[in-house]
Design a protein around this motif. Structure first.
Motif, mmCIF file in Angstrom:
data_model
loop_
_atom_site.group_PDB
_atom_site.id
_atom_site.type_symbol
_atom_site.label_atom_id
_atom_site.label_comp_id
_atom_site.label_asym_id
_atom_site.label_seq_id
_atom_site.Cartn_x
_atom_site.Cartn_y
_atom_site.Cartn_z
ATOM 1 N N GLU A 23 -7.901 14.546 14.525
ATOM 2 C CA GLU A 23 -6.445 15.384 15.255
ATOM 3 C C GLU A 23 -6.940 15.652 16.992
ATOM 4 N N ARG A 24 -9.024 16.101 16.963
ATOM 5 C CA ARG A 24 -9.408 16.106 18.055
ATOM 6 C C ARG A 24 -9.640 14.938 19.253
ATOM 7 N N LEU A 25 -9.798 13.589 18.612
ATOM 8 C CA LEU A 25 -10.058 12.468 19.400
ATOM 9 C C LEU A 25 -8.676 11.903 19.217
ATOM 10 N N LEU A 26 -7.931 11.728 18.267
ATOM 11 C CA LEU A 26 -7.068 10.773 18.741
ATOM 12 C C LEU A 26 -5.223 11.299 18.734
ATOM 13 N N GLY A 27 -4.572 13.012 17.695
ATOM 14 C CA GLY A 27 -4.212 13.531 18.801
ATOM 15 C C GLY A 27 -3.353 13.429 17.028
ATOM 16 N N HIS B 187 -1.441 10.823 15.928
ATOM 17 C CA HIS B 187 -1.908 9.323 15.778
ATOM 18 C C HIS B 187 -1.895 8.588 13.867
ATOM 19 N N GLN B 188 -1.559 7.630 14.135
ATOM 20 C CA GLN B 188 -1.216 7.006 12.577
ATOM 21 C C GLN B 188 -2.091 7.478 11.482
ATOM 22 N N PHE B 189 -3.820 6.955 12.496
ATOM 23 C CA PHE B 189 -5.085 6.851 11.114
ATOM 24 C C PHE B 189 -4.761 8.936 11.202
ATOM 25 N N ASP C 100 6.423 13.887 9.558
ATOM 26 C CA ASP C 100 6.346 13.207 10.688
ATOM 27 C C ASP C 100 6.173 11.668 10.728
ATOM 28 N N SER C 101 5.597 11.152 8.908
ATOM 29 C CA SER C 101 5.982 9.366 9.161
ATOM 30 C C SER C 101 6.631 9.096 9.486
ATOM 31 N N GLU C 102 7.775 9.475 8.504
ATOM 32 C CA GLU C 102 9.351 8.989 8.495
ATOM 33 C C GLU C 102 9.990 9.611 10.559
ATOM 34 N N ARG C 103 9.683 10.545 11.116
ATOM 35 C CA ARG C 103 9.815 10.375 12.315
ATOM 36 C C ARG C 103 9.612 9.700 13.612
ATOM 37 N N LEU C 104 7.852 9.253 12.937
ATOM 38 C CA LEU C 104 7.556 8.359 14.367
ATOM 39 C C LEU C 104 7.096 6.953 13.657
ATOM 40 N N LEU C 105 6.689 6.099 12.124
ATOM 41 C CA LEU C 105 7.060 5.649 12.554
ATOM 42 C C LEU C 105 8.381 4.544 11.145
ATOM 43 N N PRO D 1 11.588 5.415 8.656
ATOM 44 C CA PRO D 1 11.579 5.229 6.866
ATOM 45 C C PRO D 1 11.431 4.602 5.483
ATOM 46 N N GLU D 2 11.549 3.247 6.442
ATOM 47 C CA GLU D 2 11.074 1.630 5.735
ATOM 48 C C GLU D 2 9.506 0.907 5.701
ATOM 49 N N HIS D 3 9.082 2.198 6.404
ATOM 50 C CA HIS D 3 7.343 2.097 6.782
ATOM 51 C C HIS D 3 6.566 2.072 5.489
ATOM 52 N N GLN D 4 5.651 0.850 5.431
ATOM 53 C CA GLN D 4 4.419 1.346 3.971
ATOM 54 C C GLN D 4 3.957 2.737 4.417
ATOM 55 N N PHE D 5 3.509 3.306 4.944
ATOM 56 C CA PHE D 5 3.344 4.512 4.796
ATOM 57 C C PHE D 5 3.888 5.258 4.679
ATOM 58 N N THR D 6 4.777 5.692 5.046
ATOM 59 C CA THR D 6 6.317 6.534 4.917
ATOM 60 C C THR D 6 6.237 6.643 2.924
ATOM 61 N N LEU D 7 6.817 5.187 2.917
ATOM 62 C CA LEU D 7 7.227 5.219 1.814
ATOM 63 C C LEU D 7 6.029 5.221 0.678
ATOM 64 N N THR D 8 4.645 5.190 0.979
ATOM 65 C CA THR D 8 3.555 5.770 -0.027
ATOM 66 C C THR D 8 3.219 7.601 0.098
ATOM 67 N N VAL D 9 3.017 8.028 1.564
ATOM 68 C CA VAL D 9 3.742 8.944 1.308
ATOM 69 C C VAL D 9 4.622 10.033 0.796
ATOM 70 N N TRP D 10 5.546 9.480 0.630
ATOM 71 C CA TRP D 10 6.230 10.098 -0.525
ATOM 72 C C TRP D 10 6.157 10.057 -1.142
ATOM 73 N N GLY D 11 6.023 8.443 -1.965
ATOM 74 C CA GLY D 11 4.886 8.205 -3.469
ATOM 75 C C GLY D 11 4.837 9.780 -4.358
ATOM 76 N N ASN D 12 2.733 10.277 -2.683
ATOM 77 C CA ASN D 12 1.844 11.039 -3.664
ATOM 78 C C ASN D 12 3.046 12.452 -3.229
ATOM 79 N N LEU D 13 3.964 12.086 -2.439
ATOM 80 C CA LEU D 13 4.231 14.195 -2.373
ATOM 81 C C LEU D 13 5.363 14.413 -3.985
#
Length: 420
Positions: free
Chosen positions: A313-317, A320-322, A353-358, A360-372
């Protein structure tokens, strides 16, 4: 003979004349297995005929094709700027007028007409095929400079046409074709692709195996690539460490293995070589935390990820996706440690944040929805969990196909939850 409207006598004269020329290109002593001189001289006669009507483009085109998978490569390969540049530079006429895609298509059609290769634009991603013996003859009659140029051109062209989402159902065949063509190119050229630095194409092929859900194949691939990188580039080279990291990821996907041992070494080496705040160092520590969590060392995973999220958060913001990724990993570790409430709080924010930035179909977005969904179920909110997982499973099936390992795993979990 048909295409040139030659008589048998005229063709035989051209053949014997070509044999004299072949002595310079392929001495008889070099043809130890007796396969090649007849094939090679026939090829040379055909290439000369195509060169005569194509402005000298046949020879550089067949040299490129000869470095790729005989079973076929994509038509898109020939539409890249780097291929056009190679043909412009190496055509026999010596003119520097740029070659366009229309001329390239005509050359492919002529080479098909003369049976040097087979070209069918509708058969992509295997639109252009070439017999292995023909390809070998083409390589053996090319100069070393021509082969070097063709190798780097082919690598750049394959990388150019490689889609980011080759794991999707509609692109899976293209991804497989690109991987086999990369393997063929690397096998034929040996260490040649490494002479200009880190071989980005080889890296991309390995990532494709992981994205396609083929961890066993990925382990074998990255193991070989890591060994080669250490031999050619050295143990401290950035690409060598990256190859090690992807080998560890492959082990992690395949199940129990050597991921933790490898990633502990990588994290230490990254920090020593790049410093504690370099993005690659943060990535190495995050990967180690994921392996610790898989190995049951949840406390160690949480300790690392709390530090990495703060640094990211401090270095990349915060957007940032990472940063989003490590927050999601921290939430998973919290859930595994029994801190379900903290996991839900984090994942509700990360999914938004992921749905807004990446998207709804991005692989990471779907992954975090599954984790939720998993965190909701652990918190006793089974109805909410099933609703989310139904949507995620449907999206995975649409994007990856019903047989992809990720789709199958989600469908099995959904059936289990519905039965509760």
């Amino acid at each position: 003979m048909t295409n040139q409207q030659d008589t048998c006598q005229a063709y035989f004269h051209r053949y014997t004349t070509g044999q004299a020329r072949l002595d310079d290109l392929l001495p008889a002593i070099a043809d130890t297995d007796g396969y090649g001189r007849t094939v090679t001289i026939t090829l040379l006669l055909a290439v000369d005929a195509v060169d005569a009507v194509s402005g000298g483009l046949a020879r550089p085109a067949i040299t490129l094709a000869a470095l790729l998978d005989p079973a076929g490569h994509p038509d898109e390969f020939w539409a890249t700027a780097v291929v056009a540049g190679n043909l412009t530079t190496h055509r026999a006429t010596g003119t520097d007028t740029p070659v366009d895609t229309g001329q390239i298509r005509q050359v492919l059609l002529l080479l098909d007409r003369y049976s040097i290769l087979t070209y069918s634009a509708t058969a992509s991603p295997r639109a252009v095929t070439i017999h292995a013996v023909t390809a070998r003859a083409a390589r053996e009659t090319a100069t070393r400079d021509q082969l070097i140029s063709a190798a780097h051109t082919a690598a750049a062209a394959l990388l150019t046409i490689w889609p980011d989402n080759d794991h999707n159902t509609t692109l899976a065949a293209l991804g497989e074709s690109l991987r086999t063509n990369t393997t063929t190119l690397d096998s034929i050229t040996q260490d040649l692709l490494w002479t200009t630095g880190a071989p980005a194409l080889l890296y991309r092929a390995g990532i494709s195996l992981l994205s396609a859900g083929l961890p066993t194949a990925a382990v074998a691939y990255w193991h070989a690539l890591t060994h080669k990188a250490r031999r050619i580039l050295g143990s401290d080279h950035h690409f060598t460490l990256t190859a090690w990291a992807n080998l560890a990821t492959s082990y992690w996907q395949a199940g129990p293995g050597d991921a933790v041992t490898i990633e502990e070494r990588i994290a230490a080496e990254r920090e020593r070589l790049l410093g504690p705040e370099h993005p690659d160092t943060l990535t190495a520590w995050a990967n180690l935390a994921a392996s610790y969590r898989q190995a049951g060392r949840t406390g160690d995973a949480v300790t690392i990820l709390e530090r990495v999220t703060a640094d990211s958060e401090r270095l990349l913001g915060p957007e940032h996706q990472f940063t989003l990724t490590v927050w999601g990993n921290l939430a998973t570790s919290y859930r595994q440690a029994g801190r379900t409430g903290d996991a839900v709080t984090i994942l509700e924010r990360v999914t938004a944040d992921s749905e807004r930035l990446l998207g709804p179909e991005h692989q990471f977005t779907l992954t975090v929805w599954g984790n939720l969904a998993t965190s909701y179920r652990q918190a006793g909110r089974t109805g909410d969990a099933v609703t989310i997982l139904e949507r995620v499973t449907a999206e995975r099936e649409r994007l990856l196909g019903p047989e992809h390992p990720d789709t199958l795993a989600l469908a099995a979990r959904l059936r289990q939850w519905r039965s509760l």
